[in-house]
Design a protein around this motif. Structure first.
Motif, PDB file in Angstrom:
ATOM      1  N   ASN A  42      69.806  36.857 -12.874  1.00 22.90           N
ATOM      2  CA  ASN A  42      70.295  35.480 -12.977  1.00 22.90           C
ATOM      3  C   ASN A  42      69.893  34.667 -11.755  1.00 22.90           C
ATOM      4  O   ASN A  42      69.398  33.545 -11.864  1.00 22.90           O
ATOM      5  CB  ASN A  42      71.813  35.492 -13.146  1.00 22.90           C
ATOM      6  CG  ASN A  42      72.378  34.098 -13.343  1.00 22.90           C
ATOM      7  OD1 ASN A  42      71.755  33.250 -13.962  1.00 22.90           O
ATOM      8  ND2 ASN A  42      73.560  33.857 -12.810  1.00 22.90           N
ATOM      9  N   PHE A  43      70.088  35.241 -10.562  1.00 24.00           N
ATOM     10  CA  PHE A  43      69.752  34.530  -9.330  1.00 24.00           C
ATOM     11  C   PHE A  43      68.248  34.278  -9.238  1.00 24.00           C
ATOM     12  O   PHE A  43      67.810  33.233  -8.769  1.00 24.00           O
ATOM     13  CB  PHE A  43      70.232  35.326  -8.114  1.00 24.00           C
ATOM     14  CG  PHE A  43      71.704  35.157  -7.811  1.00 24.00           C
ATOM     15  CD1 PHE A  43      72.574  34.643  -8.755  1.00 24.00           C
ATOM     16  CD2 PHE A  43      72.208  35.515  -6.579  1.00 24.00           C
ATOM     17  CE1 PHE A  43      73.925  34.490  -8.488  1.00 24.00           C
ATOM     18  CE2 PHE A  43      73.564  35.364  -6.280  1.00 24.00           C
ATOM     19  CZ  PHE A  43      74.421  34.852  -7.250  1.00 24.00           C
ATOM     20  N   ALA A  44      67.444  35.241  -9.661  1.00 23.34           N
ATOM     21  CA  ALA A  44      65.984  35.092  -9.581  1.00 23.34           C
ATOM     22  C   ALA A  44      65.504  33.899 -10.399  1.00 23.34           C
ATOM     23  O   ALA A  44      64.574  33.192  -9.987  1.00 23.34           O
ATOM     24  CB  ALA A  44      65.301  36.371 -10.053  1.00 23.34           C
ATOM     25  N   THR A  45      66.131  33.665 -11.535  1.00 22.41           N
ATOM     26  CA  THR A  45      65.733  32.518 -12.361  1.00 22.41           C
ATOM     27  C   THR A  45      66.076  31.197 -11.683  1.00 22.41           C
ATOM     28  O   THR A  45      65.540  30.148 -12.056  1.00 22.41           O
ATOM     29  CB  THR A  45      66.426  32.556 -13.734  1.00 22.41           C
ATOM     30  OG1 THR A  45      67.845  32.433 -13.565  1.00 22.41           O
ATOM     31  CG2 THR A  45      66.111  33.850 -14.468  1.00 22.41           C
ATOM     32  N   MET A  46      66.956  31.233 -10.693  1.00 23.86           N
ATOM     33  CA  MET A  46      67.362  30.018  -9.979  1.00 23.86           C
ATOM     34  C   MET A  46      66.688  29.895  -8.619  1.00 23.86           C
ATOM     35  O   MET A  46      67.001  29.008  -7.839  1.00 23.86           O
ATOM     36  CB  MET A  46      68.885  30.012  -9.784  1.00 23.86           C
ATOM     37  CG  MET A  46      69.684  30.027 -11.062  1.00 23.86           C
ATOM     38  SD  MET A  46      71.453  29.810 -10.762  1.00 23.86           S
ATOM     39  CE  MET A  46      71.866  31.333  -9.917  1.00 23.86           C
ATOM     40  N   GLY A  47      65.793  30.810  -8.306  1.00 24.02           N
ATOM     41  CA  GLY A  47      65.146  30.763  -7.009  1.00 24.02           C
ATOM     42  C   GLY A  47      66.034  31.276  -5.889  1.00 24.02           C
ATOM     43  O   GLY A  47      65.959  30.792  -4.759  1.00 24.02           O
ATOM     44  N   ALA A  48      66.867  32.254  -6.179  1.00 24.80           N
ATOM     45  CA  ALA A  48      67.808  32.778  -5.183  1.00 24.80           C
ATOM     46  C   ALA A  48      67.832  34.295  -5.227  1.00 24.80           C
ATOM     47  O   ALA A  48      67.364  34.918  -6.179  1.00 24.80           O
ATOM     48  CB  ALA A  48      69.206  32.228  -5.440  1.00 24.80           C
ATOM     49  N   ARG A  49      68.423  34.874  -4.173  1.00 17.76           N
ATOM     50  CA  ARG A  49      68.572  36.329  -4.093  1.00 17.76           C
ATOM     51  C   ARG A  49      70.018  36.663  -3.759  1.00 17.76           C
ATOM     52  O   ARG A  49      70.643  35.970  -2.943  1.00 17.76           O
ATOM     53  CB  ARG A  49      67.654  36.905  -3.019  1.00 17.76           C
ATOM     54  CG  ARG A  49      66.179  36.754  -3.330  1.00 17.76           C
ATOM     55  CD  ARG A  49      65.303  37.193  -2.173  1.00 17.76           C
ATOM     56  NE  ARG A  49      63.880  37.101  -2.494  1.00 17.76           N
ATOM     57  CZ  ARG A  49      63.185  35.973  -2.459  1.00 17.76           C
ATOM     58  NH1 ARG A  49      63.785  34.844  -2.085  1.00 17.76           N
ATOM     59  NH2 ARG A  49      61.901  35.959  -2.771  1.00 17.76           N
ATOM     60  N   PRO A  50      70.568  37.740  -4.317  1.00 25.61           N
ATOM     61  CA  PRO A  50      71.936  38.140  -3.973  1.00 25.61           C
ATOM     62  C   PRO A  50      72.036  38.526  -2.503  1.00 25.61           C
ATOM     63  O   PRO A  50      71.087  39.098  -1.934  1.00 25.61           O
ATOM     64  CB  PRO A  50      72.204  39.352  -4.880  1.00 25.61           C
ATOM     65  CG  PRO A  50      71.186  39.258  -5.963  1.00 25.61           C
ATOM     66  CD  PRO A  50      69.985  38.607  -5.352  1.00 25.61           C
ATOM     67  N   THR A  52      71.024  33.747  -0.921  1.00 22.15           N
ATOM     68  CA  THR A  52      70.116  32.980  -0.065  1.00 22.15           C
ATOM     69  C   THR A  52      69.102  32.294  -0.973  1.00 22.15           C
ATOM     70  O   THR A  52      68.733  32.828  -2.027  1.00 22.15           O
ATOM     71  CB  THR A  52      69.373  33.876   0.941  1.00 22.15           C
ATOM     72  OG1 THR A  52      68.610  34.866   0.220  1.00 22.15           O
ATOM     73  CG2 THR A  52      70.353  34.579   1.866  1.00 22.15           C
ATOM     74  N   THR A  53      68.669  31.098  -0.568  1.00 15.14           N
ATOM     75  CA  THR A  53      67.733  30.346  -1.386  1.00 15.14           C
ATOM     76  C   THR A  53      66.976  29.344  -0.536  1.00 15.14           C
ATOM     77  O   THR A  53      67.517  28.834   0.453  1.00 15.14           O
ATOM     78  CB  THR A  53      68.456  29.592  -2.527  1.00 15.14           C
ATOM     79  OG1 THR A  53      67.504  28.854  -3.303  1.00 15.14           O
ATOM     80  CG2 THR A  53      69.493  28.628  -1.984  1.00 15.14           C
ATOM     81  N   PRO A  54      65.726  29.043  -0.886  1.00 18.95           N
ATOM     82  CA  PRO A  54      65.025  27.989  -0.159  1.00 18.95           C
ATOM     83  C   PRO A  54      65.597  26.620  -0.515  1.00 18.95           C
ATOM     84  O   PRO A  54      66.289  26.463  -1.530  1.00 18.95           O
ATOM     85  CB  PRO A  54      63.583  28.093  -0.662  1.00 18.95           C
ATOM     86  CG  PRO A  54      63.523  29.212  -1.608  1.00 18.95           C
ATOM     87  CD  PRO A  54      64.907  29.639  -1.923  1.00 18.95           C
ATOM     88  N   ASN A  55      65.293  25.629   0.310  1.00 20.27           N
ATOM     89  CA  ASN A  55      65.461  24.249  -0.093  1.00 20.27           C
ATOM     90  C   ASN A  55      64.134  23.784  -0.675  1.00 20.27           C
ATOM     91  O   ASN A  55      63.119  24.479  -0.579  1.00 20.27           O
ATOM     92  CB  ASN A  55      65.875  23.382   1.096  1.00 20.27           C
ATOM     93  CG  ASN A  55      67.295  23.692   1.549  1.00 20.27           C
ATOM     94  OD1 ASN A  55      68.155  24.031   0.744  1.00 20.27           O
ATOM     95  ND2 ASN A  55      67.543  23.603   2.836  1.00 20.27           N
ATOM     96  N   VAL A  56      64.143  22.606  -1.273  1.00 17.07           N
ATOM     97  CA  VAL A  56      62.938  22.099  -1.915  1.00 17.07           C
ATOM     98  C   VAL A  56      62.791  20.610  -1.635  1.00 17.07           C
ATOM     99  O   VAL A  56      63.792  19.900  -1.458  1.00 17.07           O
ATOM    100  CB  VAL A  56      62.980  22.360  -3.444  1.00 17.07           C
ATOM    101  CG1 VAL A  56      64.089  21.549  -4.113  1.00 17.07           C
ATOM    102  CG2 VAL A  56      61.644  22.069  -4.102  1.00 17.07           C
ATOM    103  N   ILE A  57      61.568  20.150  -1.549  1.00 20.34           N
ATOM    104  CA  ILE A  57      61.270  18.726  -1.440  1.00 20.34           C
ATOM    105  C   ILE A  57      60.701  18.289  -2.790  1.00 20.34           C
ATOM    106  O   ILE A  57      59.789  18.926  -3.326  1.00 20.34           O
ATOM    107  CB  ILE A  57      60.236  18.436  -0.335  1.00 20.34           C
ATOM    108  CG1 ILE A  57      60.719  18.995   1.007  1.00 20.34           C
ATOM    109  CG2 ILE A  57      59.985  16.930  -0.221  1.00 20.34           C
ATOM    110  CD1 ILE A  57      59.678  18.893   2.127  1.00 20.34           C
ATOM    111  N   ALA A  58      61.253  17.205  -3.336  1.00 23.05           N
ATOM    112  CA  ALA A  58      60.792  16.705  -4.629  1.00 23.05           C
ATOM    113  C   ALA A  58      60.709  15.182  -4.589  1.00 23.05           C
ATOM    114  O   ALA A  58      61.292  14.541  -3.711  1.00 23.05           O
ATOM    115  CB  ALA A  58      61.726  17.157  -5.747  1.00 23.05           C
TER     116      ALA A  58
END
Length: 334
Positions: free
Chosen positions: A295-303, A132-138
């Motif tokens: 690894n996932f934490a560095t990408m802004g995600a969780r297993p 799971t991961t957030p989306n982002v606005i850039a």
């Protein structure tokens, strides 16, 4: 003779005791006979470089130790992920062709597309929630917009030319995030779909499109670098540890805004139950490693922590949420 009878009786007692011990012992996980005898393929229904591709390759690697077999990745993009997942749904149900489904392919697209060639609930078997991961606005690093308030103000003032936002494709959770943002902010923007993050991000960085909506992992490196794009906000309810200084949309003026993308592994319906169980356990053990979590934490995600029937139940909740939003807002794939 008496001694012989005693010996035979003793052996029978020992045998009975041994059987009792075996009966009481835990039965090891059943392995599908002969599976897997050759490499397994995970189909990613989006182009290389985006969040789906990242997590497709992550779960492929995570499956290999338990399966004791090579797991390959094949990208089959198109139609908001429908082409790749339809391919998986039609594949031979033998456990050798799996699909990396997303919130889009599994719970959104069926409400957007009238010509779906597969039913995500009926034709695919849930194996594991991968992440799971957030989306982002850039925005471009040269953009004047620095906050959500800036974006909303610009959208309201842009009468002659609508503010544009890029996504990796029609029907993705990213596209719906943009539509959800429009609805909550009371603005209208122009959606510009691209074939993946590798195309959408350069368009925003170059100023051809005003805003980027994307899964956080696909844009994280560029946002951290800051030379081409600048983060505005994450879409989850709480800030993400990978970008602790980047505020949420909710705290930036739209209370209650909360969108989290997810990615999950599926097999074609009809895959033998022993193979399904073996895949579930392989995914469970692979996703539980500290290496994956780090690894996932560095990408802004969780297993992910949902498997099989629990993942199916989660999907039903997501379909109710997104189906209602799409219907209420009259969103279509066209």
């Amino acid at each position: 003779m008496t001694h012989s009878l005693h010996r035979r009786a003793g052996r029978r007692a020992l045998a009975a005791a041994a059987l009792a011990v075996l009966a009481a012992a835990p039965i090891p996980a059943v392995q599908a006979a002969g599976y897997p005898e050759h490499p397994v393929t995970v189909v990613v229904p989006y182009p290389p470089g985006g969040g789906a591709d990242i997590f497709g390759r992550a779960i492929a690697n995570a499956l290999q130790p338990a399966l004791k077999q090579t797991v390959l990745v094949e990208n089959k993009p198109g139609a908001g992920g429908n082409i790749g997942m339809a391919y998986v749904a039609r594949a031979k149900a033998d456990g050798y062709t799996l699909g990396l489904g997303t919130i889009g392919t599994q719970t959104i697209n069926q409400f957007l597309y009238s010509n779906m060639t597969f039913d995500p609930e009926r034709d695919l078997v849930p194996i594991a929630l991968v992440s799971t991961t957030p989306n982002v606005i850039a925005v471009s690093a040269k953009s004047p917009y620095r906050t959500v308030a800036d974006v909303i103000q610009a959208a309201r003032q842009s009468r002659d030319r609508k503010l544009t936002y890029a996504s990796p494709g029609v029907g993705s959770s990213v596209h719906l995030t943009g539509a959800y943002f429009e609805a909550m902010a009371g603005v209208t923007m122009l959606h510009v779909p691209f074939k993946g993050t590798s195309a959408s991000l350069p368009a925003v960085a170059g100023g051809q499109v005003d805003l980027l909506f994307d899964n956080l992992p696909g844009a994280l490196a560029q946002i951290k670098d800051g030379n081409l794009v600048r983060g505005v906000a994450v879409t989850s309810a709480a800030r993400d540890s990978s970008l602790p200084d980047l505020p949420t949309v909710a705290e930036s003026g739209l209370p209650g805004f909360d969108v989290t993308a997810w990615f999950a592994l599926y097999a074609p319906r009809g895959t033998p139950e022993p193979v399904v169980r073996q895949l579930i356990e392989a995914a469970r053990s692979g996703l539980a490693t500290s290496a994956i979590a780090t690894n996932f934490a560095t990408m802004g995600a969780r297993p992910g922590t949902l498997f099989g029937a629990d993942l199916a139940a989660f999907e039903r909740q997501e379909r109710a949420k997104w189906g209602g939003l799409i219907k209420d807002k009259g969103i279509t794939a066209q």
